[in-house]
Design a protein around this motif. Structure first.
Motif, short mmCIF file in Angstrom:
data_model
loop_
_atom_site.label_atom_id
_atom_site.label_comp_id
_atom_site.label_asym_id
_atom_site.label_seq_id
_atom_site.Cartn_x
_atom_site.Cartn_y
_atom_site.Cartn_z
N GLU A 195 0.83 -1.21 0.00
CA GLU A 195 0.00 0.00 0.00
C GLU A 195 0.87 1.27 0.00
N ARG A 196 1.99 1.20 0.69
CA ARG A 196 2.90 2.37 0.67
C ARG A 196 3.50 2.57 -0.72
N ALA A 197 3.77 1.45 -1.42
CA ALA A 197 4.38 1.57 -2.75
C ALA A 197 3.42 2.25 -3.74
N TYR A 198 2.10 2.14 -3.45
CA TYR A 198 1.10 2.72 -4.38
C TYR A 198 0.40 3.94 -3.80
N ASP A 199 0.88 4.40 -2.64
CA ASP A 199 0.32 5.62 -2.05
C ASP A 199 1.45 6.36 -1.35
N ASP A 200 2.43 6.74 -2.15
CA ASP A 200 3.64 7.33 -1.59
C ASP A 200 3.35 8.69 -0.97
N ARG A 201 4.23 9.04 -0.04
CA ARG A 201 4.05 10.29 0.71
C ARG A 201 4.10 11.53 -0.15
#
Ligand code: SAH
Ligand code: AVI
Length: 314
Positions: A195-201
């Motif tokens: 999820e972090r890879a597809y919703d980066d900061r």
């Protein structure tokens, strides 16, 4: 945008997807000129680990791949900026077998640029770009073998299982005894990391996905409004894919003039923009087998995040 011959097919596919349940846009809309640049930015993001893992494997194995395949022709599906392809080009050039590179991409601008850059850096190579859809336009691949067909970056994960099976079957039918297929596959892992890879900061991934709406507004005279949608990427544990969508905040209608469509969105309704399937060896190997292909090598990076698979016709 895509080559002229693919436009009517894309419009038809877009009409069907927008009328499907759930509503969806073909992922090709993500890759206009700006989309391709945004994707390149994504590949530099710390949270988007895929390219670094694939690089680790390519660095270690390119020599072996060149030696095993003795490829005279390198075909690459969805080549984009072909940055990581250079590991293969270098190794095959060193091995002394390669004389042709045929990148296939639907995004004409990036195809043109990367072909120029590779032709300049590898002057002995014949660079023969094919602007087209790898789902439809595989008939015009160069015939001179041995051929290595590379499909890197886990782009195969952007296809639905049935499309994937179809593509693998068509590739298998196309490949001769001396040819080989090289696939980059992102592997199933902790959903929080996915999820972090597809919703980066930094919001680059969100901008990449939203850009497809802008492309559709421009090309199809559509009236999608960004402010009416929120970015909504989710891990689907059952399907084992990232389901990447924009979700309507309120009920509203969107007209798509060139398709003669009026689309009614309910509040909370999702418009799927792409899926990104993640793989396991025990599930993917039988898929290859059903397509008439077998795994010759299954290499992973040290962390076990990503696989590079060398497959041969049975
Ligand atoms: N291989 C590169 C780029 C991956 S991005 C890498 O690993 O970094 C996906 C690429 O596939 C984009 O350049 C996009 O334009 C292309 N693409 C997406 N769908 C396609 C299709 N149906 N046919 C041909 N190219 C496609
Ligand atoms: C090109 N493809 C493999 C990317 C992926 O990871 O599925 C596209 C992408 N979408 C959001 N970030 C990257």
């Amino acid at each position: 945008m895509p080559e002229t011959s693919t436009v009517p097919a894309l419009y038809e596919a877009t009409r069907r997807s927008l009328q499907a349940e759930p509503k969806e846009l073909p992922a090709v809309w993500l890759y206009d000129e700006r989309g391709s640049l945004l994707y390149e930015e994504i590949t530099q993001l710390p949270d988007y680990y895929l390219p670094r893992r694939e690089t680790e494997i390519l660095r270690a194995r390119a020599g072996e791949i060149a030696e095993r395949t003795q490829a005279r022709t390198l075909v690459e599906l969805g080549s984009g900026d072909a940055r990581r392809t250079r590991f293969l080009l270098d190794a095959l050039t060193t091995a002394g077998t390669l004389d042709r590179f045929a990148p296939v991409d639907v995004s004409e601008e990036i195809l043109r640029e990367s072909s120029w850059a590779i032709a300049a850096d590898y002057p002995a190579l014949s660079v023969e770009p094919i602007a087209g859809d790898f789902g439809r336009d595989l008939d015009s691949l160069p015939a001179e073998g041995p051929r290595l067909v590379a499909f890197l970056g886990s782009t195969i994960g952007n296809l639905y299982p049935a499309q994937r099976a179809d593509l693998l079957a068509r590739l298998s039918a196309e490949l001769g005894r001396d040819d080989a297929l090289l696939l980059g596959l992102d592997l199933v892992k902790d959903p929080a990391r996915l999820e972090r890879a597809y919703d980066d900061r930094t919001g680059v991934t969100q901008a990449f996905v939203r850009n497809a709406l802008t492309a559709v507004d421009r090309e199809l005279d559509a009236m999608f409004e960004q402010r009416r949608f929120v970015y909504d990427p989710r891990w689907d544990a059952e399907q084992e894919w990232m389901d990447i969508a924009l979700r309507a905040l309120t009920a509203h209608t969107v007209s798509v003039a060139r398709l003669d469509l009026e689309l009614a969105f309910e509040a909370g309704e999702r418009l799927r923009m792409e899926i990104s399937a993640k793989f396991r060896r025990e599930r993917f190997e039988p898929e290859l087998r059903s397509a008439g292909l077998r795994v010759e090598e299954w290499w992973t990076d040290r962390a076990g995040d990503f696989a590079l698979v060398l497959a041969l016709p049975e």
